[in-house]
Design a protein around this motif. Structure first.
Motif, short mmCIF file in Angstrom:
data_model
loop_
_atom_site.label_atom_id
_atom_site.label_comp_id
_atom_site.label_asym_id
_atom_site.label_seq_id
_atom_site.Cartn_x
_atom_site.Cartn_y
_atom_site.Cartn_z
N ARG A 1 0.82 -1.22 0.00
CA ARG A 1 0.00 0.00 0.00
C ARG A 1 0.85 1.26 0.00
NH1 ARG A 1 -2.83 -0.09 4.73
NH2 ARG A 1 -1.97 -2.18 5.07
N VAL A 2 2.07 1.16 0.53
CA VAL A 2 2.97 2.33 0.51
C VAL A 2 4.19 2.03 -0.38
CG1 VAL A 2 2.27 3.40 2.67
CG2 VAL A 2 3.92 1.53 2.74
N HIS A 3 3.95 1.25 -1.44
CA HIS A 3 5.03 0.87 -2.36
C HIS A 3 6.22 0.25 -1.61
CE1 HIS A 3 2.99 2.21 -5.84
NE2 HIS A 3 3.27 3.50 -5.79
N ALA B 1 7.48 0.87 1.28
CA ALA B 1 8.33 1.74 2.11
C ALA B 1 8.61 1.00 3.42
CB ALA B 1 7.61 3.05 2.41
N PHE B 2 9.79 1.24 4.00
CA PHE B 2 10.11 0.57 5.25
C PHE B 2 10.00 1.51 6.44
CE2 PHE B 2 14.26 1.58 3.16
CZ PHE B 2 14.80 2.47 4.08
N ARG B 3 9.48 0.95 7.54
CA ARG B 3 9.52 1.63 8.85
C ARG B 3 10.57 0.88 9.68
NH1 ARG B 3 3.93 -0.52 11.77
NH2 ARG B 3 4.01 -2.65 10.97
N CYS C 1 10.89 -1.34 -3.37
CA CYS C 1 10.87 -0.60 -2.11
C CYS C 1 10.98 0.89 -2.42
CB CYS C 1 12.04 -1.05 -1.23
SG CYS C 1 12.19 -0.13 0.31
N SER C 2 10.15 1.68 -1.75
CA SER C 2 10.17 3.14 -1.99
C SER C 2 10.93 3.88 -0.90
CB SER C 2 8.74 3.67 -2.10
OG SER C 2 8.04 3.44 -0.89
N GLY C 3 11.75 3.16 -0.13
CA GLY C 3 12.60 3.84 0.86
C GLY C 3 11.95 3.98 2.21
N SER D 1 16.80 14.39 2.36
CA SER D 1 17.59 13.27 2.88
C SER D 1 18.78 13.04 1.94
CB SER D 1 16.73 12.00 2.96
OG SER D 1 17.48 10.93 3.51
N PHE D 2 19.70 12.22 2.35
CA PHE D 2 20.72 11.71 1.44
C PHE D 2 21.38 10.51 2.10
CE2 PHE D 2 22.93 14.75 4.13
CZ PHE D 2 24.12 14.12 4.45
N ASP D 3 21.89 9.61 1.28
CA ASP D 3 22.68 8.49 1.78
C ASP D 3 24.07 8.61 1.19
OD1 ASP D 3 23.97 6.11 2.32
OD2 ASP D 3 22.18 4.87 2.08
N GLY D 4 24.96 9.14 1.98
CA GLY D 4 26.33 9.37 1.51
C GLY D 4 27.25 8.18 1.77
#
Ligand code: 1HA
Length: 270
Positions: free
Chosen positions: A29-31, A33-35, A69-71, A146-149
């Motif tokens: 339902r939220v593509h 996405a992970f919690r 996964c949509s992050g 956000s960013f993932d460096g």
């Protein structure tokens, strides 16, 4: 394929078939996405995969066919991270990334639909990525704050090159499966209906290969890029092999027998 449930979770499915473990995010339902809980469940499943000699290959995927996964779930993003029931903000997907990278078994991503943001990084850190024709790839960090460096930047750049990686992050565009293949972001593109068949076939092939050779290769590929942690993995595998030798066993036995070790009788290679 006769997938058998290994363990029941709330946010993921965790199944096994012929030595292939499949971890599938189940929040369509939220593509997908992970919690924090989703990530904790994936971490728990990865612990099982690491310990179980029956698991030889791992596949990450997403339920529903519309998203890998949509992050991070933006609806639980709080002050300093993603907030779970314990009210603590976390970025625990970074721990999962490290586990994918260091588990001494091949990890594949099977991407159908969206692989976006932190979900995109998840496929990037996998050893191999197979995309369905409907796959769409991209980072959104600079758009959503956000960013993932970490691996998300540096390993992405190793995969697609510096210019392309900067484009992906700076512009936040989306790329289709063919574009992903062309830039070296995925290994193969297949029709959506053929995705499962493809990753099972890749899994079966790798299961026929020498597990120790694959283990050594994974840590060798990681070593150069992962600094001291990468060398530690490769060296740990060297120690494992050394412990299997008579020469190493002589050292331990001499210690236990309170005598000097005699290493002279073991072969010396040029
Ligand atoms: O960057 C990090 C990290 C960095 C360092 C350390 C840790 C990190 C951890 C996480 C992340 C991140 O993941 S940041 C990036 C977070 N993700 C995104 O920015 C992607 C957000 N989603 C989208 O851009 C779009 O949904 C989509 C391009 C994937 C699909 O668009 P589409 O087909 O138009 O669907 P859409 O209507 O937007 O989505 C369907 C439903 O899923 C919507 O809910 P609804 O309005 O129907 O109630 C939508 O809100 C929900 N949804 C999708 N993605 C997410 C989401 N809900 C929460 N979080 C999401 N990520």
């Amino acid at each position: 394929y006769d997938w058998k449930t290994i363990k029941e979770y709330e946010d993921i499915l965790f199944q096994e078939f012929e030595g292939i473990a499949r971890i599938s995010i189940n929040r369509p339902r939220v593509h997908n996405a992970f919690r924090p809980q989703t990530v904790n469940e994936m971490i728990d499943a990865m612990h099982y995969c690491r310990e179980s000699p029956d698991v030889r290959v791992i596949v990450f995927t997403g339920e529903g066919g519309k998203a890998f996964c949509s992050g991070g779930d933006q609806s639980v993003r709080g002050h300093g991270g993603y907030v779970g029931e314990d009210t603590v903000p976390r970025l625990n997907v970074l721990d999962l990334q490290k586990m994918i990278r260091s588990i001494p078994k091949p990890v594949m991503a099977a991407v159908a639909g969206w692989a976006i943001g932190g979900g995109h990084v998840l496929h990037v850190v996998c050893d191999l990525s197979i995309a369905a024709e409907n796959a769409r790839f991209g980072q959104t960090g600079p758009k959503v704050g956000s960013f993932d460096g970490g691996f998300g930047a540096s390993y992405l750049a190793r995969c697609v090159g510096q210019k392309k990686a900067r484009e992906i992050w700076y512009l936040c565009d989306q790329y289709d499966a063919q574009e992903a293949l062309d830039m070296g972001l995925v290994n193969k593109v297949v029709p959506l209906e053929g995705l499962e068949e493809e990753y099972v076939s890749w899994g079966r092939k790798m299961i026929k290969r020498s597990p120790m050779a694959l283990r050594m290769l994974k840590s060798a590929f990681n070593a150069e890029l992962d600094g001291q942690a990468g060398i530690q993995e490769l060296a740990g595998n060297a120690t494992l092999l050394y412990y299997l030798s008579d020469e190493a066993k002589e050292g331990k036995e001499a210690f236990l027998e309170k005598r000097d070790p005699d290493f002279e009788k073991y072969p010396k290679f040029p």
